[in-house]
Scaffold this motif. Structure first.
Motif, PDB file in Angstrom:
ATOM      1  N   SER A  52     -27.715  42.436 -18.115  1.00 22.22           N
ATOM      2  CA  SER A  52     -26.772  43.951 -17.276  1.00 22.22           C
ATOM      3  C   SER A  52     -27.015  44.637 -18.267  1.00 22.22           C
ATOM      4  CB  SER A  52     -25.841  43.524 -16.289  1.00 22.22           C
ATOM      5  OG  SER A  52     -24.890  42.865 -17.274  1.00 22.22           O
ATOM      6  N   GLN A  53     -26.262  44.425 -19.570  1.00 22.99           N
ATOM      7  CA  GLN A  53     -25.922  44.967 -20.753  1.00 22.99           C
ATOM      8  C   GLN A  53     -27.564  45.908 -21.100  1.00 22.99           C
ATOM      9  OE1 GLN A  53     -22.549  45.814 -21.642  1.00 22.99           O
ATOM     10  NE2 GLN A  53     -22.979  44.901 -19.034  1.00 22.99           N
ATOM     11  N   SER A  64     -38.075  45.414 -10.872  1.00 20.66           N
ATOM     12  CA  SER A  64     -36.465  46.032 -11.812  1.00 20.66           C
ATOM     13  C   SER A  64     -35.550  44.459 -11.198  1.00 20.66           C
ATOM     14  CB  SER A  64     -36.297  47.177 -11.955  1.00 20.66           C
ATOM     15  OG  SER A  64     -35.798  47.271  -9.944  1.00 20.66           O
ATOM     16  N   ASP A  65     -36.376  44.032 -10.171  1.00 16.70           N
ATOM     17  CA  ASP A  65     -35.249  43.213 -10.071  1.00 16.70           C
ATOM     18  C   ASP A  65     -35.743  41.463  -9.769  1.00 16.70           C
ATOM     19  OD1 ASP A  65     -33.770  40.906  -8.952  1.00 16.70           O
ATOM     20  OD2 ASP A  65     -33.417  42.466  -7.097  1.00 16.70           O
ATOM     21  N   ASN A  66     -34.669  41.013 -11.227  1.00 13.15           N
ATOM     22  CA  ASN A  66     -35.737  40.374 -11.732  1.00 13.15           C
ATOM     23  C   ASN A  66     -35.412  38.840 -10.872  1.00 13.15           C
ATOM     24  OD1 ASN A  66     -35.698  41.170 -14.827  1.00 13.15           O
ATOM     25  ND2 ASN A  66     -33.689  40.610 -14.886  1.00 13.15           N
ATOM     26  N   ASN A  67     -34.769  38.640 -10.104  1.00 15.52           N
ATOM     27  CA  ASN A  67     -34.447  37.440  -9.277  1.00 15.52           C
ATOM     28  C   ASN A  67     -35.775  37.559  -8.100  1.00 15.52           C
ATOM     29  OD1 ASN A  67     -32.508  35.866 -10.533  1.00 15.52           O
ATOM     30  ND2 ASN A  67     -30.632  37.390  -9.528  1.00 15.52           N
ATOM     31  N   GLN A  68     -35.799  38.724  -7.671  1.00 16.80           N
ATOM     32  CA  GLN A  68     -36.984  39.005  -6.869  1.00 16.80           C
ATOM     33  C   GLN A  68     -38.480  38.569  -7.181  1.00 16.80           C
ATOM     34  OE1 GLN A  68     -37.223  42.022  -4.105  1.00 16.80           O
ATOM     35  NE2 GLN A  68     -35.075  42.684  -4.809  1.00 16.80           N
ATOM     36  N   SER A  69     -38.723  39.384  -8.714  1.00 20.16           N
ATOM     37  CA  SER A  69     -39.702  38.669  -9.597  1.00 20.16           C
ATOM     38  C   SER A  69     -40.017  37.497  -9.424  1.00 20.16           C
ATOM     39  CB  SER A  69     -38.969  39.860 -10.701  1.00 20.16           C
ATOM     40  OG  SER A  69     -40.534  39.736 -11.539  1.00 20.16           O
ATOM     41  N   MET A  70     -38.732  37.005 -10.468  1.00 27.69           N
ATOM     42  CA  MET A  70     -39.203  35.118 -10.580  1.00 27.69           C
ATOM     43  C   MET A  70     -39.591  34.105  -9.762  1.00 27.69           C
ATOM     44  SD  MET A  70     -38.307  32.609 -13.055  1.00 27.69           S
ATOM     45  CE  MET A  70     -36.930  33.155 -13.886  1.00 27.69           C
TER      46      MET A  70
END
Length: 594
Positions: free
Chosen positions: A556-557, A186-192
């Protein structure tokens, strides 16, 4: 087996496109037979299944018209108020391409999605050879946490629904470099970070790279640019960065993390070069193409992707929206500007509202605004008669249309909001270029600047920066109506080709860019500028990373990163604040006499 499946897929494609009229008639008949007894259709058809009565009595609608029915289902009423088949959940659109997020009903029926995927793969294999043997795809895929309606039904982006399906889980390890745990993070930065890391570790096994949209692909390149030293350290030592605390990602990456100094050194040598021209081909040398949507508003990113691609073709393989799967690109090696999608007649019942863009432009150009009051010109425009929709097989090449769909999942004569131009036919199925989203416009007075008008003007203006070594990596706009007179404001994010450092653009050139944009806008805009009804256009250059921050805000929205399309026109006050807080230079067009 794969070769036989793809040959069968091509034969199905031939039959579908040859029998387009008959299949469309069957699709509408089946939809009416299923759903004529619903509360919504009973109000127009009195329980009858007659196709002509459907076209005569059922109105063409927008989301606002059917939203009350969808909310009733979301709040617990039986789904048969809108469709006979049970609603199992909702697809949630991002809302970033112009408007608020929408809830689109979904059902348990998956056959059409599986067939659409098979047909798309068959076309890709025809043009690129057996992709099963070419290697895995480093396709950057992201999910968004689903929300639950009051009735307990899930509402999630369409791509998230696909990635969470058991069928996708069964094939992901075979087809993609990214473990399912990194996609579902769910964390886009960690996923990327994790998807890029495993993609680099498996770089010699990668047959293609990509993402859903070109903007996400460019963000990935910027991400590597910011983190390549850390990624290389992970590969060299076999230890994952402490930044990754998601348990699913950590467990999945543990299977890949082994010390590999030679691989790390190779990647360091590539990323340490002064210029990143061709970086994608250098990092993934066996990749055959970059799979990402570059049509419509995404075409603004093609110049930057071409710079990074090293000559790899940019492939927009399909046209899909939250409401329906529509078409496939039968010529995936076409240049982005030439891509047309062949509509598949079995996916939904399609109608097309002719859009008199050319007629309207000529009409406006003929109006003498010095002698006609603004209100009068508006009344003249509104007097243009309403136009009747045409069926799929009756569209005319060269004509623009607004797409209208009737689906098995409860949408009846629903305006998707996309403007398409018919370009020709494959057998008896029409082909379309994506033009723009409807009503994504800038307007100060009676003038209207569409998404495609703005894109054309920006594309021409940014050519002034090419000789200076600048790339335009993102733009957006808004109409400032609080100032007197009002004016257009553009935000541009620039990057130099030769380094990651941003140098100040020449103010004189930036003023020329402003004037170039204005000179490319329509006659009405230019006349209003001449009469000072509209003030000079303003161009605000923002710091690098600004459009990443804008994407983060929309995510975030509630927007999905996987489906995020950067808005060409900003309406959110919070989004404008984000842009304004990162402005590094402001420029205005010269007082040009149009």
């Amino acid at each position: 087996m794969a070769a036989e499946r793809h040959q069968a897929g091509l034969k199905i494609l031939e039959k579908l496109t040859t029998d387009a009229y008959q299949i469309q008639e069957q699709v509408l008949e089946e939809i009416l037979n299923r759903n004529a007894g619903t509360e919504y259709l009973r109000g127009f058809l009195n329980g009858q299944c007659d196709k002509q009565l459907f076209k005569k009595n059922v109105p063409i609608v927008t989301y606002d018209d059917i939203e009350p029915y969808i909310h009733r289902i979301a709040n617990g009423e039986s789904s048969d108020i809108l469709l006979a088949e049970p609603v199992t959940g909702f697809y949630r659109s991002t809302g970033t391409s112009g408007g608020q997020p929408k809830l689109i009903p979904s059902t348990a029926e998956k056959d059409k999605g599986a067939l659409f995927q098979t047909l798309k793969e068959s076309v890709m294999n025809k043009h690129f050879g057996d992709l099963d043997k070419a290697g895995k795809s480093m396709q950057l895929l992201f999910t968004k946490q689903e929300i639950e309606t009051p009735s307990g039904l899930p509402a999630t982006p369409a791509t998230t629904s696909i990635f969470k399906d058991s069928g996708f889980r069964n094939i992901v390890a075979r087809l993609y470099t990214s473990p399912i745990e990194t996609i579902l993070c769910s964390d886009n930065n960690q996923s990327m970070y994790c998807q890029l890391l495993v993609g680099l570790i498996q770089r010699d096994e990668v047959g293609s790279v990509g993402s859903s949209f070109a903007s996400t692909m460019l963000r990935a390149i910027k991400f590597i640019e910011d983190h390549w030293k850390e990624l290389c350290y992970n590969i060299k030592t076999g230890h994952l960065s402490n930044r990754i605390n998601d348990s699913g990602c950590k467990n999945a990456l543990s299977l890949f993390m082994k010390p590999n100094p030679d691989l790390a050194d190779s990647i360091e040598n590539i990323c340490g070069c002064k210029s990143w021209e061709g970086i994608i081909r250098k990092l993934w040398p066996k990749a055959k193409y970059i799979g990402t949507i570059t049509t419509g508003i995404m075409s603004q990113y093609t110049a930057a992707l071409d710079f990074y691609s090293g000559g790899l073709p940019l492939v927009s393989s399909a046209y899909v929206c939250s409401e329906a799967m529509c078409g496939i690109n039968l010529e995936p090696l076409s240049k982005p500007a030439d891509v047309s999608y062949t509509f598949l007649p079995n996916m939904a019942y399609f109608e097309f509202l002719p859009v008199k863009k050319d007629c309207l432009t000529k009409f406006l150009d003929q109006v003498q605004f010095n002698g006609v009051a603004h209100q009068e010109s508006k009344e003249m425009m509104s007097s243009i008669e309403a136009i009747e929709p045409v069926d799929l097989v009756n569209v005319e090449p060269g004509q623009c249309y607004e797409l209208v769909v009737t689906t098995f999942a409860g949408l009846y004569r629903y305006k998707v909001g996309d403007i398409l131009m018919a370009t020709g036919f494959y057998n008896n199925a029409p082909q379309f270029q994506f033009v723009e989203r409807q009503n994504v416009i800038l307007s100060i007075d009676a003038e209207k600047t569409s998404e495609v008008d703005l894109l054309r003007a920006v594309t021409k203006a940014k050519a002034l920066l090419d000789p200076l070594g600048f790339l335009l990596t993102g733009y957006t706009s808004y109409a400032d109506t609080l100032s007197t007179p009002g004016h257009y404001i553009l935000f541009w994010e620039l990057k130099t080709k030769e380094s990651n450092d941003m140098k100040e653009p020449d103010p004189k050139i930036m003023v020329e860019c402003c004037s170039s944009v204005e000179e490319s806008l329509n006659y009405t805009y230019r006349m209003y500028r001449k009469e000072t009804i509209i003030a000079p256009l303003e161009l605000r250059v923002v710091k690098q990373g600004t459009f990443d921050a804008l994407m983060d805000y929309y995510v975030s929205q509630g927007a999905s990163m996987n489906q995020y399309k950067g808005p060409s026109c900003i309406k959110s006050k919070e989004a404008i604040k984000i842009l304004d807080s990162r402005v590094m230079g402001k420029f205005f067009s010269a007082e040009t006499q149009f």
